[in-house]
Design an enzyme around this catalytic site. Structure first.
Site, PDB file in Angstrom:
ATOM      1  N   GLY A 194      23.940  32.760  19.844  1.00  0.00           N
ATOM      2  CA  GLY A 194      24.955  33.801  20.037  1.00  0.00           C
ATOM      3  C   GLY A 194      24.430  35.217  19.919  1.00  0.00           C
ATOM      4  N   ARG A 201      33.143  15.024  32.051  1.00  0.00           N
ATOM      5  CA  ARG A 201      33.161  16.458  32.307  1.00  0.00           C
ATOM      6  C   ARG A 201      34.562  16.980  32.650  1.00  0.00           C
ATOM      7  NH1 ARG A 201      28.341  18.730  32.440  1.00  0.00           N
ATOM      8  NH2 ARG A 201      26.819  17.229  33.123  1.00  0.00           N
ATOM      9  N   MET A 211      25.901  25.967  27.185  1.00  0.00           N
ATOM     10  CA  MET A 211      24.956  25.036  27.786  1.00  0.00           C
ATOM     11  C   MET A 211      25.632  23.783  28.363  1.00  0.00           C
ATOM     12  SD  MET A 211      22.287  26.775  27.453  1.00  0.00           S
ATOM     13  CE  MET A 211      20.949  25.657  27.834  1.00  0.00           C
ATOM     14  N   HIS A 254      21.829  34.755  32.889  1.00  0.00           N
ATOM     15  CA  HIS A 254      20.780  33.754  33.091  1.00  0.00           C
ATOM     16  C   HIS A 254      19.426  34.398  32.835  1.00  0.00           C
ATOM     17  CE1 HIS A 254      18.865  30.204  34.653  1.00  0.00           C
ATOM     18  NE2 HIS A 254      18.072  30.989  35.367  1.00  0.00           N
ATOM     19  N   THR A 311      29.914  30.654  40.362  1.00  0.00           N
ATOM     20  CA  THR A 311      30.507  29.817  41.406  1.00  0.00           C
ATOM     21  C   THR A 311      30.090  28.384  41.100  1.00  0.00           C
ATOM     22  OG1 THR A 311      28.570  30.120  42.801  1.00  0.00           O
ATOM     23  CG2 THR A 311      30.397  31.653  43.149  1.00  0.00           C
ATOM     24  N   ASP A 367      23.994  28.541  38.497  1.00  0.00           N
ATOM     25  CA  ASP A 367      23.191  29.767  38.523  1.00  0.00           C
ATOM     26  C   ASP A 367      23.085  30.364  39.926  1.00  0.00           C
ATOM     27  OD1 ASP A 367      22.715  29.471  35.769  1.00  0.00           O
ATOM     28  OD2 ASP A 367      20.969  28.223  36.146  1.00  0.00           O
ATOM     29  N   GLN A 405      16.539  42.561  26.839  1.00  0.00           N
ATOM     30  CA  GLN A 405      17.153  43.127  28.047  1.00  0.00           C
ATOM     31  C   GLN A 405      18.544  42.533  28.282  1.00  0.00           C
ATOM     32  OE1 GLN A 405      15.739  45.675  29.960  1.00  0.00           O
ATOM     33  NE2 GLN A 405      14.462  45.677  28.131  1.00  0.00           N
TER      34      GLN A 405
HETATM   35  C1  GRF Z   1      20.119  33.375  26.743  1.00  0.00           C
HETATM   36  O1  GRF Z   1      18.767  33.452  27.106  1.00  0.00           O
HETATM   37  C2  GRF Z   1      20.982  33.270  27.969  1.00  0.00           C
HETATM   38  O2  GRF Z   1      20.490  33.961  29.066  1.00  0.00           O
HETATM   39  C3  GRF Z   1      20.943  31.803  28.240  1.00  0.00           C
HETATM   40  O3  GRF Z   1      20.976  31.181  26.982  1.00  0.00           O
HETATM   41  C4  GRF Z   1      20.439  32.079  26.008  1.00  0.00           C
HETATM   42  C5  GRF Z   1      21.485  32.266  24.975  1.00  0.00           C
HETATM   43  O4  GRF Z   1      21.029  33.006  23.883  1.00  0.00           O
HETATM   44  N1  GRF Z   1      22.008  31.424  29.135  1.00  0.00           N
HETATM   45  P1  GRF Z   1      22.057  33.486  22.777  1.00  0.00           P
HETATM   46  O5  GRF Z   1      22.832  32.254  22.303  1.00  0.00           O
HETATM   47  O6  GRF Z   1      22.952  34.524  23.380  1.00  0.00           O
HETATM   48  O7  GRF Z   1      21.188  34.028  21.676  1.00  0.00           O
END
Ligand code: GRF
Length: 222
Positions: A16, A69, A94, A113, A145, A149, A177
């Site tokens: 997070g 799902r 995830m 992403h 969408t 990704d 970033q």
């Molecule tokens: C990040 O690298 C994000 O781009 C990817 O999963 C990671 C999550 O990191 N989808 P966090 O849980 O926000 O620290």
């Protein structure tokens, strides 16, 4: 929080740190976003602690408790819609989402992403970037969408790959970033400047290029 704020629900599965960056942004001036809730598909994760510390409602919808799902996504929709958010923010969530879920939130579902899309969709992006020998890696914010990704890109930040990089070191620099571009893209949406229309991204009524805006250029033009 003023009634003009946009309400967002943030979905997480882990640390997070992006959630934290958004929480921190909401605690600054002129950031018209209210985090209505954080929803996790896993118990006992750092992201839930961050929500608690910030006094944000949190809910766990545990995917292992559903038959598939579709059932999981329907339960998720029910939870999210309870809060009637303007925007649903995937921040390290995830789970692959069903078409029904994604279409339910068309134009108000965004993801971050850790790669310069369309390069390196999917998992293990940092390892794959290093192995492939690219010199530039980075992160992308995009509308979601049904293609994983694959949705229209809003904003990207470049991160140069160094000769002695490891996946962990590169991931750390990419995350820094991410913590800049995600709150910014959410702010644009909250200000109603960012819109998805006919599968194209518009900022201030201008259609963005296929790879979205480049963060360094945005900063330079400020
Ligand atoms: C990040 O690298 C994000 O781009 C990817 O999963 C990671 C999550 O990191 N989808 P966090 O849980 O926000 O620290």
């Amino acid at each position: 929080m003023s009634s003009k704020s946009a309400s967002v629900v943030i979905l997480i599965s882990g640390s997070g740190s992006n959630l934290q960056a958004i929480i921190d942004a909401t605690q600054t001036d002129n950031y018209p976003v209210n985090i209505a809730a954080v929803i996790s598909n896993r118990h006992n994760i750092k992201g839930l602690e961050r929500a608690e510390q910030a006094n944000i409602n949190s809910v766990v919808v545990d995917h292992t408790q559903f038959n598939g799902r579709e059932d999981f996504d329907q339960a998720l929709i029910k939870q999210i819609d309870y809060y009637q958010p303007d925007l649903v923010v995937l921040a390290g969530f995830m789970r692959i989402l069903t078409r029904d879920f994604v279409e339910h939130y068309t134009g108000r579902l965004i993801n971050i992403h850790p790669a310069l899309l369309p390069d390196f969709p999917g998992l293990n992006t940092h390892e794959r970037a290093i192995e492939s020998g690219v010199q530039q890696h980075g992160a992308s914010v995009h509308f979601v969408t049904a293609e994983v990704d694959g949705g229209p890109i809003v904003l990207q930040a470049d991160v140069p790959v160094k000769n002695d990089d490891t996946a962990e070191k590169l991931a750390q620099r990419v995350l820094q970033q991410e913590h800049l571009i995600y709150p910014l893209a959410i702010k644009w949406f909250a200000e109603k400047r960012l819109v998805l229309k006919d599968n194209k991204v518009l900022l201030d009524d201008v259609v963005l290029p296929e790879t979205g805006l480049n963060y360094a250029q945005v900063v330079e033009n400020q």
